[in-house]
Design a protein around this motif. Structure first.
Motif, PDB file in Angstrom:
ATOM      1  N   TYR B 303     -48.760  -4.417  16.823  1.00 46.46           N
ATOM      2  CA  TYR B 303     -49.109  -5.646  16.108  1.00 46.46           C
ATOM      3  C   TYR B 303     -49.829  -5.375  14.783  1.00 46.46           C
ATOM      4  O   TYR B 303     -50.152  -6.282  14.040  1.00 46.46           O
ATOM      5  CB  TYR B 303     -50.021  -6.531  16.973  1.00 46.46           C
ATOM      6  CG  TYR B 303     -49.402  -6.910  18.292  1.00 46.46           C
ATOM      7  CD1 TYR B 303     -48.228  -7.667  18.316  1.00 46.46           C
ATOM      8  CD2 TYR B 303     -49.988  -6.529  19.490  1.00 46.46           C
ATOM      9  CE1 TYR B 303     -47.651  -8.022  19.525  1.00 46.46           C
ATOM     10  CE2 TYR B 303     -49.420  -6.882  20.696  1.00 46.46           C
ATOM     11  CZ  TYR B 303     -48.257  -7.635  20.717  1.00 46.46           C
ATOM     12  OH  TYR B 303     -47.693  -7.987  21.901  1.00 46.46           O
ATOM     13  N   LEU B 305     -49.139  -3.937  11.894  1.00 46.39           N
ATOM     14  CA  LEU B 305     -48.525  -4.259  10.611  1.00 46.39           C
ATOM     15  C   LEU B 305     -48.621  -5.768  10.339  1.00 46.39           C
ATOM     16  O   LEU B 305     -48.936  -6.189   9.219  1.00 46.39           O
ATOM     17  CB  LEU B 305     -47.064  -3.804  10.629  1.00 46.39           C
ATOM     18  CG  LEU B 305     -46.380  -3.667   9.285  1.00 46.39           C
ATOM     19  CD1 LEU B 305     -47.041  -2.567   8.463  1.00 46.39           C
ATOM     20  CD2 LEU B 305     -44.900  -3.356   9.469  1.00 46.39           C
ATOM     21  N   ASN B 306     -48.380  -6.554  11.374  1.00 47.04           N
ATOM     22  CA  ASN B 306     -48.428  -8.008  11.202  1.00 47.04           C
ATOM     23  C   ASN B 306     -49.846  -8.473  10.889  1.00 47.04           C
ATOM     24  O   ASN B 306     -50.073  -9.268   9.980  1.00 47.04           O
ATOM     25  CB  ASN B 306     -47.892  -8.707  12.451  1.00 47.04           C
ATOM     26  CG  ASN B 306     -46.454  -8.292  12.741  1.00 47.04           C
ATOM     27  OD1 ASN B 306     -45.789  -7.735  11.864  1.00 47.04           O
ATOM     28  ND2 ASN B 306     -45.990  -8.530  13.945  1.00 47.04           N
ATOM     29  N   ALA B 307     -50.794  -7.957  11.674  1.00 48.42           N
ATOM     30  CA  ALA B 307     -52.196  -8.319  11.429  1.00 48.42           C
ATOM     31  C   ALA B 307     -52.611  -7.881  10.022  1.00 48.42           C
ATOM     32  O   ALA B 307     -53.283  -8.615   9.293  1.00 48.42           O
ATOM     33  CB  ALA B 307     -53.104  -7.666  12.474  1.00 48.42           C
ATOM     34  N   TYR B 309     -50.723  -7.490   7.294  1.00 47.01           N
ATOM     35  CA  TYR B 309     -50.176  -8.321   6.221  1.00 47.01           C
ATOM     36  C   TYR B 309     -50.827  -9.699   6.185  1.00 47.01           C
ATOM     37  O   TYR B 309     -50.973 -10.295   5.111  1.00 47.01           O
ATOM     38  CB  TYR B 309     -48.639  -8.380   6.290  1.00 47.01           C
ATOM     39  CG  TYR B 309     -48.081  -7.197   5.539  1.00 47.01           C
ATOM     40  CD1 TYR B 309     -47.981  -7.236   4.156  1.00 47.01           C
ATOM     41  CD2 TYR B 309     -47.760  -6.012   6.189  1.00 47.01           C
ATOM     42  CE1 TYR B 309     -47.547  -6.128   3.438  1.00 47.01           C
ATOM     43  CE2 TYR B 309     -47.325  -4.905   5.486  1.00 47.01           C
ATOM     44  CZ  TYR B 309     -47.219  -4.975   4.104  1.00 47.01           C
ATOM     45  OH  TYR B 309     -46.817  -3.883   3.392  1.00 47.01           O
ATOM     46  N   ILE B 310     -51.254 -10.197   7.328  1.00 49.57           N
ATOM     47  CA  ILE B 310     -51.951 -11.493   7.331  1.00 49.57           C
ATOM     48  C   ILE B 310     -53.332 -11.357   6.682  1.00 49.57           C
ATOM     49  O   ILE B 310     -53.689 -12.088   5.754  1.00 49.57           O
ATOM     50  CB  ILE B 310     -52.077 -12.034   8.777  1.00 49.57           C
ATOM     51  CG1 ILE B 310     -50.699 -12.473   9.279  1.00 49.57           C
ATOM     52  CG2 ILE B 310     -53.077 -13.196   8.838  1.00 49.57           C
ATOM     53  CD1 ILE B 310     -50.643 -12.784  10.760  1.00 49.57           C
ATOM     54  N   LYS B 376     -56.077 -15.129  14.654  1.00 47.23           N
ATOM     55  CA  LYS B 376     -55.385 -14.264  15.616  1.00 47.23           C
ATOM     56  C   LYS B 376     -55.328 -12.820  15.099  1.00 47.23           C
ATOM     57  O   LYS B 376     -55.558 -11.869  15.844  1.00 47.23           O
ATOM     58  CB  LYS B 376     -53.967 -14.792  15.810  1.00 47.23           C
ATOM     59  CG  LYS B 376     -53.544 -14.894  17.246  1.00 47.23           C
ATOM     60  CD  LYS B 376     -52.126 -15.417  17.287  1.00 47.23           C
ATOM     61  CE  LYS B 376     -51.831 -16.060  18.623  1.00 47.23           C
ATOM     62  NZ  LYS B 376     -50.423 -16.446  18.705  1.00 47.23           N
ATOM     63  N   LYS B 378     -57.377 -11.385  13.121  1.00 46.91           N
ATOM     64  CA  LYS B 378     -58.709 -10.793  13.227  1.00 46.91           C
ATOM     65  C   LYS B 378     -58.982 -10.344  14.663  1.00 46.91           C
ATOM     66  O   LYS B 378     -59.639  -9.313  14.895  1.00 46.91           O
ATOM     67  CB  LYS B 378     -59.767 -11.822  12.789  1.00 46.91           C
ATOM     68  CG  LYS B 378     -59.931 -11.912  11.279  1.00 46.91           C
ATOM     69  CD  LYS B 378     -60.522 -10.608  10.750  1.00 46.91           C
ATOM     70  CE  LYS B 378     -61.235 -10.798   9.433  1.00 46.91           C
ATOM     71  NZ  LYS B 378     -61.621  -9.503   8.840  1.00 46.91           N
ATOM     72  N   LEU B 379     -58.503 -11.119  15.624  1.00 45.46           N
ATOM     73  CA  LEU B 379     -58.709 -10.740  17.026  1.00 45.46           C
ATOM     74  C   LEU B 379     -57.889  -9.500  17.373  1.00 45.46           C
ATOM     75  O   LEU B 379     -58.361  -8.614  18.104  1.00 45.46           O
ATOM     76  CB  LEU B 379     -58.344 -11.913  17.944  1.00 45.46           C
ATOM     77  CG  LEU B 379     -59.338 -13.087  17.890  1.00 45.46           C
ATOM     78  CD1 LEU B 379     -58.774 -14.310  18.606  1.00 45.46           C
ATOM     79  CD2 LEU B 379     -60.682 -12.690  18.500  1.00 45.46           C
ATOM     80  N   VAL B 380     -56.676  -9.433  16.856  1.00 52.22           N
ATOM     81  CA  VAL B 380     -55.866  -8.226  17.058  1.00 52.22           C
ATOM     82  C   VAL B 380     -56.584  -7.021  16.443  1.00 52.22           C
ATOM     83  O   VAL B 380     -56.625  -5.935  17.040  1.00 52.22           O
ATOM     84  CB  VAL B 380     -54.464  -8.406  16.433  1.00 52.22           C
ATOM     85  CG1 VAL B 380     -53.724  -7.074  16.379  1.00 52.22           C
ATOM     86  CG2 VAL B 380     -53.665  -9.434  17.227  1.00 52.22           C
ATOM     87  N   LEU B 382     -59.722  -6.579  16.228  1.00 52.63           N
ATOM     88  CA  LEU B 382     -60.791  -6.160  17.147  1.00 52.63           C
ATOM     89  C   LEU B 382     -60.234  -5.312  18.286  1.00 52.63           C
ATOM     90  O   LEU B 382     -60.845  -4.325  18.706  1.00 52.63           O
ATOM     91  CB  LEU B 382     -61.519  -7.386  17.705  1.00 52.63           C
ATOM     92  CG  LEU B 382     -62.381  -8.165  16.717  1.00 52.63           C
ATOM     93  CD1 LEU B 382     -62.977  -9.408  17.383  1.00 52.63           C
ATOM     94  CD2 LEU B 382     -63.509  -7.277  16.165  1.00 52.63           C
TER      95      LEU B 382
END
Lengths: 90, 483, 483
Positions: B303, B305-307, B309-310, B376, B378-380, B382
């Motif tokens: 996850y 890469l997605n986190a 880019y967000i 979400k 930010k939680l990833v 963590l």
């Protein structure tokens, strides 16, 4: 998910010309489709960390100040010691 | 052998032994830049006169004063690092004429060490990209194969060092922007622990991820430059208040007992098989020298890469809002009112990739989407931190490929943003977790360099440098590439 | 139908720290345009904020003074919007975790106390100033005010009239002055407010749609704006129209408001945590320490003046509303109480403070601190009068002398011969002489013209050069006339 590129552009003060709109929409949709693949997570995302707090600055004036001319030398347009922008009131 | 071909640590020794002067070295490097840069395109601004003047000053000081080991050594600077009185464009039309009235923290350090700045180096516009093709001004080519990209976003910094048009250089790394071009160009690049190098004066892309770091053709050079730029800065609230050792003095290639973690997630799908093999061969060589290999798991990597880019786009959308044609840089010629001026200035001043990121960032922060995307992510982040913490309970460093493949060809990924983004899969977790990581050359695939990435605990740069030093002892220091 | 007006206020108060909130520029008003600026507060690329510790302390103090709970672990957030007076195109503020919340203040209106809830108090930066003039080629931006520290105090919708709103604003202002965190200079814009108004049929418990009004620049303007808006809404409801949730701009000169934006165009500020700043943490001991710093606040003071010192409600309020005035009064009460000078009554002190002292301050525009007068001197004057050593008239003479820089009261009394004659035989002689010389007036009095008494007493005072005790004179004159 369909992305309202025009709305986002307005919020970000960008203007996407009509001939580029379709490509931007397609790109944005594929990017969002990629990044939205996230697990179901919950919890506190505030990031507060009282064990490593920020050191605050002493309320003391600095001495090595730049002059107005040095600071605003890059401004596209100046008048009377100020930067000039299009009129904001009629 | 020409002076530009030597490493910084060798030149430092030659200078102190008076075997050459800084002026001669600087001249050699500038000549090299003149000879190669038409093909490589690493420099945006060459400051020949100032560099030679500075070199002569340092030569004059030598013998009279105790000088820093890097005094008189030429250095190239990524064009998103503020240099007082010297164009700092971020490779954007938006800042085509911007001359900062102040020096970045790292420039104060570089100047205090009496290093000689030869110029400003090309990059992806505002550091957004993985190929340096997003520069408004020019494309940079990989010295190993001019048809290939040098990686990005610090492509100019890596290519200059690889080509010998810089001895060492500074870059910045938000999601791999030092390590990826270092890997593609076959040089050493260190992304330091978040907070160990002040960001003051680095034009912000993503504040919580950005970090300035050094490039060199050797681990020693990289360690020397890192020693110059690290340190606490009270102008940066995210700067760590701690002391740093002399990394160069403590360099040690002994890996006996070093526990090297191998996370399977970095050797899976999407990573080129020959790259995996090359990296694992190097790791096995370290095992032969006494290192211990430990298998670890970092499941949230998928996850990352997605986190990344967000989070990075969210911050970028805000950080780049200040470029509005009011205070500095580009302003559109004709406009009817304030909004028109804003929109035209920003549409004409930013390239498409920057616009895409600003729009993605605006989208993930906008009303109704914040929780599903930004929060979400930010939680990833963590979770990623937690997984690294537990992995470092089992190992001292983690070894991975720095990039999923070797350098791709210019234009190959330009039409497909998500394909371009995938080039960052090996590097982004490190920025999300604020960790240090280094890319060191560990061999080649089809004549193109492969970088081995070591990831460490926060502030474990010494262990990373030592691990990379051990790899370098096997494969040798890099030499300038003929172009 | 009868309607009820509901008012909530958002008050912005500039803090009187030495430097700005995120940089070490001087926090000052009225200096030449763009002279109190630096790369940070003008939003130059690469600059970073550092939070002023006093801003946090001042806000916590205000939280204590308004009975808030303190979030001693909190953060800052970015509020994103474009405007030329906001150089970064985001304001650093606080969104979901304000420094203080859930408090209240008690206001007094027509002798009745009412509690107004405080939703939250947070810290943020001020924006610059737009200058408009036909001679300009557009609008001009002065950045001096950028980064001036602000607290925003948000009330609950607890006020039911413009008069209550005014009382609330006056109370906030006096608290800010009492704890000395803001200059509260309205003409300099150091307190500004946004007003939220809704109306509902009397007896209803549901809130109507609320309208926010911007550009309210004075407390009296706030009253006018509230009254106007409440009427506008009532008239609209009477016509059978619906009220829209919207933002309107108050024009105090014309006494009307105009639509600024509807709910549909509401700005999307895309708040997210400020990544350049990390956790704000105020240790609990510090929170307590700041609480102990809070002086007696206006409401408590008024109650004490009335209940303990026996002042009238109106006098108590008058003294408490002005900080220098109540400081002088409190000090006098303390001195007199301390030395057990029972003869000096708080009532007489209050008469002096509200009388001659206030008159002098009003006429000269000076602060008490700028004059030679202090509590000791004032106490002495009042004591000398109350113990009949001098007359009230002489007290005024001494007061004037003090204000002219002559603070030796004993010497003034000697030099000017102000000591009052209370010795019976001396006064008797004067009375006898006066009566003998004014037989006509004596006859007038005895013939029923009682106001001749005043004339005769006046003549006695004149004959004594003002030194005779007037009461004593009157007593002896009467004794003779009636005898």
């Amino acid at each position: 998910m369909s992305i309202d590129v025009k709305h986002l552009a307005r919020l970000a003060r960008l203007r996407i010309e009509d001939d580029k709109l379709a490509k931007f929409e397609k790109d944005m949709e594929s990017i969002v489709a990629m990044v939205e693949q996230l697990p179901e997570v919950s919890g506190d995302a505030s990031g507060l960390d009282p064990e490593h707090p920020m050191k605050l600055r002493e309320d003391k004036e600095g001495t090595d100040k730049l002059t107005r001319n040095e600071l605003l030398a890059n401004a596209p347009k100046m008048q009377a010691g100020c930067v000039v922008v299009p009129k904001t009131v009629e | 052998m020409e002076l530009y071909e030597y490493s910084a640590h060798k030149l430092s020794k030659m200078l102190s032994e008076k075997k050459c002067s800084s002026e001669e070295i600087t001249k050699s490097v500038l000549d090299r830049a003149a000879a190669t840069d038409e093909k490589v395109g690493a420099y945006l601004t060459v400051c020949e006169e100032n560099a030679l003047k500075k070199a002569r000053e340092v030569d004059e000081k030598r013998g009279r004063e105790t000088l820093h080991p890097l005094a008189g050594i030429p250095i190239g600077i990524k064009d998103n690092i503020s240099t007082k009185g010297l164009l700092t464009t971020c490779a954007s039309k938006m800042l085509y004429n911007y001359v900062p009235p102040f020096d970045a923290f790292v420039m104060k350090k570089v100047n205090a060490a009496d290093m000689v700045v030869t110029g400003k180096l090309n990059m992806d516009e505002f550091a957004m990209g993985s190929s340096t093709e997003n520069s408004y001004f020019k494309k940079t080519h990989n010295p190993h194969n001019l048809d290939c990209v040098p990686g990005g976003s610090s492509g100019g910094s890596a290519a200059a060092v690889a080509a010998g048009s810089a001895v060492i250089s500074l870059g910045s790394d938000t999601g791999g922007s030092i390590r990826m071009p270092a890997s593609y160009c076959g040089v050493v690049g260190l992304k330091p622990t978040y907070g160990s190098v002040s960001r003051y004066g680095l034009v912000a892309f993503a504040s919580s991820l950005d970090q300035i770091g050094p490039f060199g053709r050797s681990v020693t050079d990289t360690a020397m430059l890192y020693s110059v730029i690290c340190g606490h800065d009270n102008m940066d609230a995210t700067s760590a208040d701690r002391e740093y050792p002399d990394f160069t003095a403590l360099l040690n290639s002994d890996v006996k007992g070093l526990k090297i973690g191998i996370p399977e997630e970095y050797y899976g799908e999407g990573v080129d098989n020959s790259v995996k093999e090359t990296v694992m061969n190097a790791v096995k060589e370290l095992e032969k020298r006494g290192a211990e290999i430990v298998n670890i798991l970092l499941p949230s990597t998928k996850y990352a890469l997605n986190a990344y880019y967000i989070i990075s786009s969210a911050e970028a959308s805000s950080n780049l809002a200040r470029f509005d044609g009011v205070k500095y840089g580009y302003r559109t010629e004709n406009f009817t009112d304030l909004t028109d001026m804003y929109e035209k200035t920003r549409s004409e001043g930013f390239g498409d990739e920057v616009k895409r990121r600003i729009m993605l960032g605006t989208f993930v922060l906008s009303s109704g989407f914040f929780d599903a995307y930004y929060k979400k992510a930010k939680l990833v982040a963590l979770d990623i931190v937690k997984e690294f913490n537990s992995a470092f309970g089992k190992c001292d460093v983690i070894a991975t490929p720095a990039t999923p493949a070797t350098a791709f060809r210019l234009g190959e990924n330009i039409g497909d943003p998500t394909k371009m983004y995938a080039a960052d899969i090996c590097t982004v977790t490190v920025n999300i977790a604020g960790l240090p990581a280094i890319s060191v050359p560990c061999g080649k695939v089809n004549d193109m360099p492969v970088g081995l990435q070591f990831i460490g605990r926060k502030f474990s740069e010494q262990i990373l440098l030592n691990s990379a030093f051990a790899v370098e002892n096997i494969f040798g220091e890099s030499k300038p590439i003929n172009v | 139908m009868e309607y009820e007006t509901i008012v909530g206020l958002e008050v912005h108060a500039e803090l009187n720290t030495k430097t700005k909130i995120y940089c070490n520029c001087k926090n000052a008003f009225g200096l030449e345009v763009n002279t109190q600026i630096c790369p940070i507060c003008t939003g130059m690329p690469g600059t970073l904020p550092t939070l002023n510790e006093k801003v946090v302390e001042y806000a916590v103090k205000m939280g204590h003074a308004t009975n808030c709970s303190i979030n001693n672990v909190c953060k800052q957030d970015r509020k994103n919007y474009f405007y030329p007076d906001l150089p970064k195109a985001y304001q650093i503020s606080q969104s979901d975790i304000p420094l203080c919340e859930h408090g209240y203040v008690d206001i007094m209106l027509n002798g009745e106390e009412k509690r107004i809830g405080i939703t939250r108090i947070h810290i943020e930066e001020d924006a610059g100033k737009m200058l408009h003039n036909d001679a300009f080629q557009g609008s001009l931006v002065d950045f001096n005010r950028c980064g001036v520290p602000l607290i925003e105090i948000v009330s609950e919708p607890d006020m039911r009239s413009s008069a209550e709103a005014k009382a609330y604003l006056d109370t906030l202002k006096s608290i800010l002055q009492y704890i000395d965190i803001s200059d509260c200079k309205m003409e300099q814009g150091s307190i500004r407010c946004d007003v939220n108004v809704s109306v509902r049929p009397k007896g209803s418990t549901e809130f109507g749609k609320r309208v926010e009004m911007k550009n309210v620049n004075s407390f009296s303007g706030a009253m006018r704006a509230i009254d106007y808006e409440a009427n506008r809404q009532i008239e609209a409801l009477e016509r059978g129209e619906e009220i829209n949730q919207e933002t309107r701009r108050w024009d105090d000169q014309k006494g009307v408001n105009v639509l600024l934006r509807t709910k549909e165009d509401a700005q999307d500020y895309r708040y997210f945590p400020e990544p350049d700043l990390t956790t704000i943490y105020v240790p609990l001991e510090k929170v307590e320490e700041l609480k102990n710093d809070i002086p007696e606040l206006p409401n408590a003071k008024i109650k004490r003046y009335v209940k303990v010192l026996g002042l009238s409600q109106i006098d108590a309020e008058l003294i408490a509303e002005n900080l220098p005035r109540c400081r002088l009064f409190d000090e006098c009460v303390k001195i007199c109480g301390y030395f057990g000078k029972d003869s000096v009554s708080p009532k007489n002190l209050s008469n002096w403070v509200l009388g001659d002292v206030s008159k002098y301050m009003n006429e000269t525009g000076k602060d008490i601190a700028d004059t030679p007068l202090d509590a000791n001197l004032l106490c002495k004057i009042v004591e000398l009068i109350e113990t009949k050593v001098i007359s009230n008239t002489s007290g005024k003479v001494i007061f004037e002398e003090i204000m002219n820089g002559n603070t030796d009261i004993d010497k003034i009394i000697e030099d000017k011969g102000l000591r009052q004659i209370s010795d019976d035989s001396a006064i008797e002689k004067i009375v006898n002489d006066v009566l003998a010389a004014n037989q006509k007036s004596v006859d007038d009095y005895r013939g029923g013209k009682t106001n001749a008494l005043g004339f005769l007493v006046g003549q006695c005072m004149k004959a004594s050069k003002g030194q005779a005790n007037p009461a004593k004179c009157k007593e002896l004159v009467l004794k003779y006339l009636n005898g």
